[in-house]
Design a protein around this motif. Structure first.
Motif, short mmCIF file in Angstrom:
data_model
loop_
_atom_site.label_atom_id
_atom_site.label_comp_id
_atom_site.label_asym_id
_atom_site.label_seq_id
_atom_site.Cartn_x
_atom_site.Cartn_y
_atom_site.Cartn_z
N VAL A 63 -9.38 4.60 -0.68
CA VAL A 63 -8.59 3.98 -1.74
C VAL A 63 -8.81 4.77 -3.02
CG1 VAL A 63 -8.24 1.90 -3.12
CG2 VAL A 63 -8.76 1.71 -0.68
N HIS A 71 -4.81 6.14 -0.48
CA HIS A 71 -4.05 4.90 -0.62
C HIS A 71 -4.13 4.32 -2.03
CE1 HIS A 71 -3.93 5.05 3.72
NE2 HIS A 71 -5.26 4.96 3.79
N LEU A 81 -9.72 -1.92 3.32
CA LEU A 81 -9.18 -0.60 3.66
C LEU A 81 -10.29 0.42 3.88
CD1 LEU A 81 -5.93 0.15 1.60
CD2 LEU A 81 -6.21 -0.69 3.92
N ILE A 91 0.86 -1.18 0.00
CA ILE A 91 0.00 0.00 0.00
C ILE A 91 0.90 1.24 0.00
CG2 ILE A 91 -1.82 1.28 1.18
CD1 ILE A 91 -2.58 -1.31 2.62
N ILE A 126 -3.45 0.60 -3.64
CA ILE A 126 -3.19 -0.82 -3.38
C ILE A 126 -2.44 -1.40 -4.57
CG2 ILE A 126 -4.28 -3.09 -3.11
CD1 ILE A 126 -6.64 -1.63 -1.76
N SER A 178 0.84 5.32 0.38
CA SER A 178 -0.08 6.25 1.03
C SER A 178 0.46 7.68 1.05
CB SER A 178 -0.34 5.81 2.49
OG SER A 178 -0.74 4.47 2.57
N ALA A 212 -6.19 0.95 -7.21
CA ALA A 212 -5.79 -0.42 -6.88
C ALA A 212 -5.30 -1.04 -8.18
CB ALA A 212 -6.96 -1.21 -6.30
N TYR A 263 -9.40 -6.35 -0.90
CA TYR A 263 -8.41 -5.41 -0.39
C TYR A 263 -8.99 -4.00 -0.30
CZ TYR A 263 -5.19 -9.20 -1.70
OH TYR A 263 -4.55 -10.40 -1.83
#
Length: 301
Positions: free
Chosen positions: A211, A166, A199, A158, A168, A160, A214, A195
């Motif tokens: 998020v 974030h 989160l 991850i 992923i 950030s 991803a 995932y």
């Protein structure tokens, strides 16, 4: 009775109801794609093993890459040179390269050092471009409940920002079979959705926020552009890809995760009911399935 089941004239009866306390994303994804394969692996505990080879099989290669990437990132990109990478490989040779014979090891190690250098240079470039990224976390554990079933797993990585945004990242060897987020639910690609869900729900200790992307991190050519991404501009954290359909606003992301939640609830209900009928989601997958020789699916009879 058995003949009629093999011919598809009768459905295979469910087993006695399962009392499952914990599931992993990969286990539920296996059940989604084929209940019989799930039953063989998770209930009977059967395993498949790669053929003996002088090179690394896909499973072993994946373990090696996860180990190398995590170690390199944790100790810092600037600390590595060829000598230190060589020392890392030598000290872990017995664990990660047991099938590589002595005569082939020097060439294998040379290739791995070259590969690690490529990874380090790619990461340095990414870090310069993503100057708003202030933390990279690897092998992040999470757990949480859906429909009274505990799910748990680990996220490869991850990235950030200080604003709790974030990205992923899920390491993959190749990207030939990978699809964007718009196809995840219908194709049963549940891991990335787990995932994201984890989160967004605060299931990973020490993580809160949202998020914004991803991506599958494809190590064959060092690309990270297949997956999910916010439709908002985020210069300094990640650059938008050219893949329009995987871009979503917050409302669409919420709907995606709600669809995912409904799928998980339905699958969990079927799984706990003991469903083992050998009817794969996609019959084409049976061509390369390790379990086809013992499977009683009608189309294989």
């Amino acid at each position: 009775l058995r003949l009629k089941q093999d011919l598809g004239e009768l459905k295979v009866e469910n087993l006695k109801e399962f009392h499952i306390k914990t599931l992993s994303p990969s286990a539920l994804e296996t059940f989604y794609k084929c209940a019989f394969v799930y039953y063989s692996r998770q209930t009977l505990g059967l395993k498949t093993f790669p053929e003996v080879d002088l090179d690394l099989d896909r499973r072993s290669a994946g373990e090696v890459l996860h180990f190398l990437f995590e170690t390199i990132l944790k100790k810092g990109l600037e600390t590595w040179n060829d000598e230190k990478i060589s020392e890392l490989l030598e000290s872990n040779r017995g664990k990660y390269f047991p099938s590589i014979v002595e005569g082939l090891w020097p060439a294998q190690k040379k290739d791995m050092i070259k590969f690690c250098r490529r990874f380090i240079e790619f990461e340095k470039t990414w870090k310069r471009e993503a100057h708003l990224m202030n933390k990279t976390s690897t092998e992040v554990s999470w757990k949480g409940e859906i429909a009274k079933t505990l799910f748990q797993g680990r996220i490869d990585r991850i990235d950030s920002t200080s604003q709790n945004q974030h990205i992923i990242l899920d390491y993959k060897l190749t990207g030939s079979q990978l699809k964007g987020a718009q196809h995840w639910v219908e194709n049963g690609n549940l891991q990335m959705l787990f995932y994201m869900y984890a989160l967004e729900r605060g299931w990973a200790e020490g993580f809160e926020g949202t998020v914004v992307a991803a991506f599958y991190y494809i190590v064959k050519n060092f690309t990270r552009d297949i997956g999910f991404e916010s439709d908002e501009e985020m210069p300094g954290f990640f650059n938008k890809t050219k893949k329009r359909n995987q871009k979503m606003n917050e409302e669409k992301k919420i709907l995606l995760l709600k669809d995912f939640e409904n799928v998980v609830i339905n699958l969990t209900k079927r799984l706990k009911a003991g469903e083992i009928n050998p009817l794969p989601q996609d019959e084409k997958s049976c061509i390369t399935c390790d379990w086809r020789r013992m499977c009683r699916a009608p189309h294989l009879s």
